[in-house]
Design a protein around this motif. Structure first.
Motif, PDB file in Angstrom:
ATOM      1  N   ALA A  38      47.094  53.576  55.917  1.00 60.70           N
ATOM      2  CA  ALA A  38      45.963  52.164  55.476  1.00 60.70           C
ATOM      3  C   ALA A  38      44.172  52.359  55.579  1.00 60.70           C
ATOM      4  O   ALA A  38      43.860  52.706  55.987  1.00 60.70           O
ATOM      5  CB  ALA A  38      46.676  51.071  57.151  1.00 60.70           C
ATOM      6  N   ALA A  39      44.522  51.885  54.260  1.00 63.42           N
ATOM      7  CA  ALA A  39      43.378  51.216  53.732  1.00 63.42           C
ATOM      8  C   ALA A  39      42.888  50.346  52.986  1.00 63.42           C
ATOM      9  O   ALA A  39      43.905  50.241  52.958  1.00 63.42           O
ATOM     10  CB  ALA A  39      42.259  53.038  53.741  1.00 63.42           C
ATOM     11  N   ALA A  40      41.653  50.183  52.959  1.00 66.17           N
ATOM     12  CA  ALA A  40      41.592  48.577  52.152  1.00 66.17           C
ATOM     13  C   ALA A  40      39.968  49.640  50.949  1.00 66.17           C
ATOM     14  O   ALA A  40      39.363  50.044  51.844  1.00 66.17           O
ATOM     15  CB  ALA A  40      41.592  47.674  52.750  1.00 66.17           C
ATOM     16  N   PHE A  41      39.876  48.724  49.871  1.00 64.40           N
ATOM     17  CA  PHE A  41      38.627  48.384  49.173  1.00 64.40           C
ATOM     18  C   PHE A  41      38.272  47.565  49.231  1.00 64.40           C
ATOM     19  O   PHE A  41      39.022  46.209  48.910  1.00 64.40           O
ATOM     20  CB  PHE A  41      39.214  48.320  47.729  1.00 64.40           C
ATOM     21  CG  PHE A  41      38.851  50.957  47.810  1.00 64.40           C
ATOM     22  CD1 PHE A  41      39.031  51.366  49.355  1.00 64.40           C
ATOM     23  CD2 PHE A  41      39.475  51.397  46.697  1.00 64.40           C
ATOM     24  CE1 PHE A  41      38.463  52.887  48.842  1.00 64.40           C
ATOM     25  CE2 PHE A  41      39.248  52.317  46.670  1.00 64.40           C
ATOM     26  CZ  PHE A  41      39.186  53.691  47.702  1.00 64.40           C
ATOM     27  N   VAL A  42      37.298  46.739  49.633  1.00 62.28           N
ATOM     28  CA  VAL A  42      36.326  45.301  49.392  1.00 62.28           C
ATOM     29  C   VAL A  42      35.540  44.979  48.951  1.00 62.28           C
ATOM     30  O   VAL A  42      34.273  45.803  49.279  1.00 62.28           O
ATOM     31  CB  VAL A  42      36.823  45.319  51.180  1.00 62.28           C
ATOM     32  CG1 VAL A  42      35.650  43.098  51.653  1.00 62.28           C
ATOM     33  CG2 VAL A  42      37.894  45.070  52.046  1.00 62.28           C
ATOM     34  N   PHE A  43      35.642  44.585  48.320  1.00 62.08           N
ATOM     35  CA  PHE A  43      34.439  43.280  47.729  1.00 62.08           C
ATOM     36  C   PHE A  43      33.947  42.400  48.173  1.00 62.08           C
ATOM     37  O   PHE A  43      34.607  41.296  48.560  1.00 62.08           O
ATOM     38  CB  PHE A  43      34.445  43.458  45.618  1.00 62.08           C
ATOM     39  CG  PHE A  43      34.389  44.769  45.348  1.00 62.08           C
ATOM     40  CD1 PHE A  43      32.872  45.464  44.780  1.00 62.08           C
ATOM     41  CD2 PHE A  43      35.171  45.790  45.077  1.00 62.08           C
ATOM     42  CE1 PHE A  43      32.762  46.869  44.434  1.00 62.08           C
ATOM     43  CE2 PHE A  43      34.983  46.788  44.657  1.00 62.08           C
ATOM     44  CZ  PHE A  43      34.256  47.966  44.560  1.00 62.08           C
TER      45      PHE A  43
END
Length: 280
Positions: free
Chosen positions: A72-77
């Motif tokens: 599980a991962a995420a890209f966050v701006f």
């Protein structure tokens, strides 16, 4: 305007120059960083992704495990406004604004859900140095994202269907593009934005004979607020222009995207132990 009382608060009496951070000066007015607490409020565009669990594990210290949802991962701006306790930075908009891009990996410590940030970029020097104080691996990047509008047609409404875009370039090379097509549906906060972050607090060895000091810490936060969180389908493109390590985190699956506003007050850091107070 900085004041002597403001910057010297919490610092011990000293006969020489003082300050929360370098540079030191007679009244501590020249420090790059003010003492915490630091207040943040920002607009977030985030996408859940899945990465190869074996590769993700290589980015985690031995004390951390992949947990119940490996990969599980995420890209966050995010585009942030920030200020110190007295709000002085808000009188200088350039000083109180910055943009940020984070990669987050889901992990656990003794069964407690956490998120690890192996890569982070910001577009201003103060948040970069502040990140190093926290143990966040912040670097310089060029970050842009869609800004929702309450009127007109030149941007999506924050509470309606619309498409939100974000991108980051590093050293003149495009690194990541993403987009989220919200459908106006309100959902719960995304999992990896609603758990404590765990960082490595360290100083590179410089003095001869100095030990390699590293410790895992979380951040103590207060005043956490989420706006309504809007979700929808997402697209992510990672460009292979950084290095072979970053390429290990190429997503193997793209999940939901989210658009929301978020606020918190960062009070300080705490060592990661079995009794660590929750922070984000």
């Amino acid at each position: 305007m900085r004041t002597a009382g403001r910057l010297a608060s919490g610092l011990l009496e000293a006969s020489g120059p003082i300050g929360y951070s370098l540079p030191l000066s007679p009244h501590g007015l020249s420090s790059m960083l003010t003492p915490p607490p630091w207040h943040f409020a920002g607009e977030v565009i985030m996408v859940d992704v899945r990465v190869d669990p074996d590769r993700a594990r290589r980015f985690l210290p031995d004390e951390l495990s992949l947990g119940s949802d490996p990969g599980a991962a995420a890209f966050v701006f995010a585009e942030w406004n920030w200020c110190s306790e007295d709000g002085a930075e808000l009188t200088e908009p350039r000083s109180s604004r910055f943009a940020e891009f984070l990669v987050l990996l889901g992990c656990e410590f003794e069964g407690r859900a956490l998120a690890r940030c192996p890569y982070a970029w910001v577009d201003q020097p103060v948040p970069m140095i502040r990140g190093w104080v926290q143990g966040m691996p912040k670097q310089f990047g060029e970050i842009d994202q869609t800004r929702p509008k309450l009127v007109g047609r030149a941007g999506p409404r924050p509470d309606d269907a619309g498409r939100h875009h974000a991108s980051i370039s590093v050293g003149g090379h495009r690194l990541v593009d993403l987009s989220v097509a919200t459908d106006g549906t309100t959902v719960a906060p995304p999992a990896l934005h609603n758990v404590p972050l765990v960082h490595t607090h360290m100083s590179p060895v410089w003095l001869n004979g100095e030990p390699d000091n590293r410790s895992l810490i979380t951040s103590e936060v207060t005043g956490v607020e989420f706006s309504p969180v809007y979700s929808g389908s997402a697209q992510v493109k990672v460009h292979q222009t950084l290095d072979d390590d970053f390429a290990l985190l190429q997503p193997i699956d793209i999940g939901s995207g989210y658009v929301f506003q978020y606020a918190e007050t960062l009070v300080g850091g705490q060592a990661l132990t079995s009794t660590t107070t929750r922070g984000a």
